[in-house]
Design a protein around this motif. Structure first.
Motif, PDB file in Angstrom:
ATOM      1  N   GLN A 253      42.611   1.309  66.992  1.00  0.00           N
ATOM      2  CA  GLN A 253      41.967   1.635  68.261  1.00  0.00           C
ATOM      3  C   GLN A 253      40.524   1.150  68.283  1.00  0.00           C
ATOM      4  OE1 GLN A 253      41.335   5.815  69.035  1.00  0.00           O
ATOM      5  NE2 GLN A 253      41.279   5.519  71.246  1.00  0.00           N
ATOM      6  N   LYS A 254      39.817   1.327  67.169  1.00  0.00           N
ATOM      7  CA  LYS A 254      38.415   0.897  67.120  1.00  0.00           C
ATOM      8  C   LYS A 254      38.298  -0.604  67.296  1.00  0.00           C
ATOM      9  CE  LYS A 254      34.094   1.288  64.617  1.00  0.00           C
ATOM     10  NZ  LYS A 254      33.319   2.081  63.665  1.00  0.00           N
ATOM     11  N   TYR A 255      39.140  -1.354  66.605  1.00  0.00           N
ATOM     12  CA  TYR A 255      39.090  -2.808  66.736  1.00  0.00           C
ATOM     13  C   TYR A 255      39.542  -3.271  68.119  1.00  0.00           C
ATOM     14  CZ  TYR A 255      37.734  -4.013  61.990  1.00  0.00           C
ATOM     15  OH  TYR A 255      37.022  -4.188  60.826  1.00  0.00           O
ATOM     16  N   SER A 256      40.477  -2.538  68.707  1.00  0.00           N
ATOM     17  CA  SER A 256      40.924  -2.880  70.060  1.00  0.00           C
ATOM     18  C   SER A 256      39.794  -2.683  71.069  1.00  0.00           C
ATOM     19  CB  SER A 256      42.132  -2.021  70.452  1.00  0.00           C
ATOM     20  OG  SER A 256      43.247  -2.318  69.647  1.00  0.00           O
ATOM     21  N   VAL A 257      39.041  -1.600  70.920  1.00  0.00           N
ATOM     22  CA  VAL A 257      37.891  -1.365  71.798  1.00  0.00           C
ATOM     23  C   VAL A 257      36.835  -2.445  71.593  1.00  0.00           C
ATOM     24  CG1 VAL A 257      35.963   0.197  72.284  1.00  0.00           C
ATOM     25  CG2 VAL A 257      38.275   1.126  71.967  1.00  0.00           C
ATOM     26  N   MET A 258      36.604  -2.811  70.335  1.00  0.00           N
ATOM     27  CA  MET A 258      35.656  -3.890  70.046  1.00  0.00           C
ATOM     28  C   MET A 258      36.093  -5.182  70.725  1.00  0.00           C
ATOM     29  SD  MET A 258      35.041  -3.163  65.974  1.00  0.00           S
ATOM     30  CE  MET A 258      34.509  -4.838  65.666  1.00  0.00           C
ATOM     31  N   TYR A 259      37.401  -5.432  70.713  1.00  0.00           N
ATOM     32  CA  TYR A 259      37.909  -6.666  71.321  1.00  0.00           C
ATOM     33  C   TYR A 259      37.729  -6.658  72.834  1.00  0.00           C
ATOM     34  CZ  TYR A 259      40.553 -10.982  71.382  1.00  0.00           C
ATOM     35  OH  TYR A 259      40.905 -12.301  71.527  1.00  0.00           O
ATOM     36  N   GLU A 260      37.911  -5.495  73.440  1.00  0.00           N
ATOM     37  CA  GLU A 260      37.695  -5.404  74.888  1.00  0.00           C
ATOM     38  C   GLU A 260      36.243  -5.718  75.235  1.00  0.00           C
ATOM     39  OE1 GLU A 260      40.038  -5.096  77.250  1.00  0.00           O
ATOM     40  OE2 GLU A 260      41.335  -5.324  75.501  1.00  0.00           O
ATOM     41  N   HIS A 261      35.323  -5.264  74.401  1.00  0.00           N
ATOM     42  CA  HIS A 261      33.912  -5.606  74.625  1.00  0.00           C
ATOM     43  C   HIS A 261      33.689  -7.110  74.482  1.00  0.00           C
ATOM     44  CE1 HIS A 261      32.054  -1.687  75.161  1.00  0.00           C
ATOM     45  NE2 HIS A 261      32.747  -1.210  74.139  1.00  0.00           N
ATOM     46  N   LEU A 262      34.334  -7.726  73.500  1.00  0.00           N
ATOM     47  CA  LEU A 262      34.210  -9.175  73.312  1.00  0.00           C
ATOM     48  C   LEU A 262      34.701  -9.924  74.544  1.00  0.00           C
ATOM     49  CD1 LEU A 262      35.376 -10.025  69.660  1.00  0.00           C
ATOM     50  CD2 LEU A 262      33.144 -10.460  70.684  1.00  0.00           C
ATOM     51  N   ARG A 263      35.851  -9.524  75.048  1.00  0.00           N
ATOM     52  CA  ARG A 263      36.414 -10.203  76.215  1.00  0.00           C
ATOM     53  C   ARG A 263      35.504 -10.043  77.433  1.00  0.00           C
ATOM     54  NH1 ARG A 263      42.907  -9.045  76.075  1.00  0.00           N
ATOM     55  NH2 ARG A 263      42.290  -7.013  76.872  1.00  0.00           N
ATOM     56  N   ALA A 264      34.866  -8.880  77.532  1.00  0.00           N
ATOM     57  CA  ALA A 264      33.964  -8.638  78.658  1.00  0.00           C
ATOM     58  C   ALA A 264      32.699  -9.480  78.540  1.00  0.00           C
ATOM     59  CB  ALA A 264      33.611  -7.160  78.741  1.00  0.00           C
ATOM     60  N   GLN A 265      32.218  -9.694  77.313  1.00  0.00           N
ATOM     61  CA  GLN A 265      30.998 -10.469  77.103  1.00  0.00           C
ATOM     62  C   GLN A 265      31.242 -11.968  77.193  1.00  0.00           C
ATOM     63  OE1 GLN A 265      30.037  -8.223  73.315  1.00  0.00           O
ATOM     64  NE2 GLN A 265      27.961  -8.499  74.066  1.00  0.00           N
ATOM     65  N   ALA A 266      32.463 -12.407  76.928  1.00  0.00           N
ATOM     66  CA  ALA A 266      32.775 -13.835  76.933  1.00  0.00           C
ATOM     67  C   ALA A 266      32.860 -14.377  78.355  1.00  0.00           C
ATOM     68  CB  ALA A 266      34.099 -14.062  76.202  1.00  0.00           C
ATOM     69  N   LEU A 267      32.799 -15.689  78.457  1.00  0.00           N
ATOM     70  CA  LEU A 267      33.003 -16.346  79.749  1.00  0.00           C
ATOM     71  C   LEU A 267      34.421 -16.082  80.228  1.00  0.00           C
ATOM     72  CD1 LEU A 267      31.407 -19.838  78.925  1.00  0.00           C
ATOM     73  CD2 LEU A 267      30.305 -17.872  80.043  1.00  0.00           C
ATOM     74  N   ASN A 268      34.615 -16.043  81.541  1.00  0.00           N
ATOM     75  CA  ASN A 268      35.980 -15.848  82.019  1.00  0.00           C
ATOM     76  C   ASN A 268      36.807 -17.102  81.728  1.00  0.00           C
ATOM     77  OD1 ASN A 268      35.688 -17.760  84.159  1.00  0.00           O
ATOM     78  ND2 ASN A 268      34.815 -16.192  85.498  1.00  0.00           N
ATOM     79  N   VAL A 269      38.094 -17.062  82.032  1.00  0.00           N
ATOM     80  CA  VAL A 269      38.998 -18.144  81.629  1.00  0.00           C
ATOM     81  C   VAL A 269      38.591 -19.475  82.248  1.00  0.00           C
ATOM     82  CG1 VAL A 269      41.369 -18.985  81.744  1.00  0.00           C
ATOM     83  CG2 VAL A 269      40.924 -16.584  81.207  1.00  0.00           C
TER      84      VAL A 269
END
Length: 285
Positions: A253-269
């Motif tokens: 769960q912790k890594y999944s939340v971290m990944y959601e933050h990464l996706r939000a910070q990254a450029l969109n597709v």
């Protein structure tokens, strides 16, 4: 011989069943080890699927847990038999990350963050060869070729017509700027990533330098998820001499939340696609 049975997944499922039997019996791994005159670490490795398990091991454990239903014993014995078969990757000899390959082969989806290189499932052969040679300068030509072949074979999960692997990759800008091989290799590699992004089950986002500190700052990791509800998700962290597999729900769960933050910070597709294309054009100059 190879078969359609995935031994890694069989060991993992069998270990989960054996752990449940132990916990239902109210016993600790240490108590079980004492009864069987083996080390506690052996019991732990059997339960986490990191060690091959024999039918004799299953028989002995079922005896300790006083499993009365012979159908349960027979089912576990059959799983132990399947778990000792060889997966397709065994044909290539000793692969250091064979456990991961077994999990990836059976996974339904994969979320990965790569800070240094293009993720293996999206690498061209030329790029993969340069990565393997650079990362293992003492490896023989034969060993390099073997590892590249394994990487190319793994990519069949992406291109499969039936039940392809769902891949979501966040690539740090460094992976696009680091010249692996030469400029032509990089141009072809980045153009290939854009081509793969056209597939509906492949998503790539770029995390540009300007984003500064982020939740992936500690390094690469991958989250594997499976279609069977009995198979818990796994976080995989690659190491130099050993790899780390996290299966506890709180860790995942912790890594999944971290990944959601990464996706939000990254450029969109779409922004990412254009960013990668521009980087490819830079290599063509």
């Amino acid at each position: 011989m190879t078969s359609n049975v995935n031994p890694t997944v069989r060991r993992r499922r069998l270990g989960q069943e054996l752990r449940k039997l132990r916990e239902d019996k109210g016993m600790t791994a240490e108590q079980v080890a004492e009864r069987l005159l083996v080390s506690q670490s052996k019991i732990s490795r059997l339960e986490n699927g990191r060690r091959s398990i024999s039918q004799r091991d299953v028989r002995d454990l079922c005896g300790v847990y006083e499993v009365a239903d012979q159908r349960v014993v027979d089912s576990l014995m059959e799983m132990a038999k399947d778990s000792r078969q060889q997966g397709w990757w065994h044909a290539f000899g000793d692969i250091p990350y064979s456990i991961y390959i077994g999990l990836e082969t059976d996974a339904q989806s994969l979320r990965v963050y790569e800070p240094q290189v293009v993720t293996g499932l999206l690498q061209t052969r030329a790029y993969a060869e340069a990565i393997v040679r650079g990362g293992s300068p003492e490896s023989s030509v034969e060993d390099v070729e073997k590892r590249v072949q394994v990487r190319m074979r793994r990519q069949e999960r992406i291109t499969a017509e039936d039940n392809p692997l769902r891949l979501w990759a966040v690539l740090d800008e460094a992976a696009l700027r680091r010249v692996v091989g030469d400029r032509n290799v990089m141009r072809e590699q980045l153009e290939y990533v854009v081509e793969m992004m056209q597939m509906p089950h492949v998503t790539v986002q770029v995390l540009p330098f300007e984003m500064g500190a982020h939740t992936g700052i500690m390094g690469q990791y991958a989250i594997l998820e499976f279609a069977d509800a009995a198979d818990a998700s796994v976080v995989y962290i690659e190491g130099v001499t050993s790899d780390l597999y996290l299966e506890k729900a709180l860790d995942v769960q912790k890594y999944s939340v971290m990944y959601e933050h990464l996706r939000a910070q990254a450029l969109n597709v779409e922004q990412s696609r254009q960013f990668i294309l521009n980087a490819a054009k830079d290599y063509a100059r």
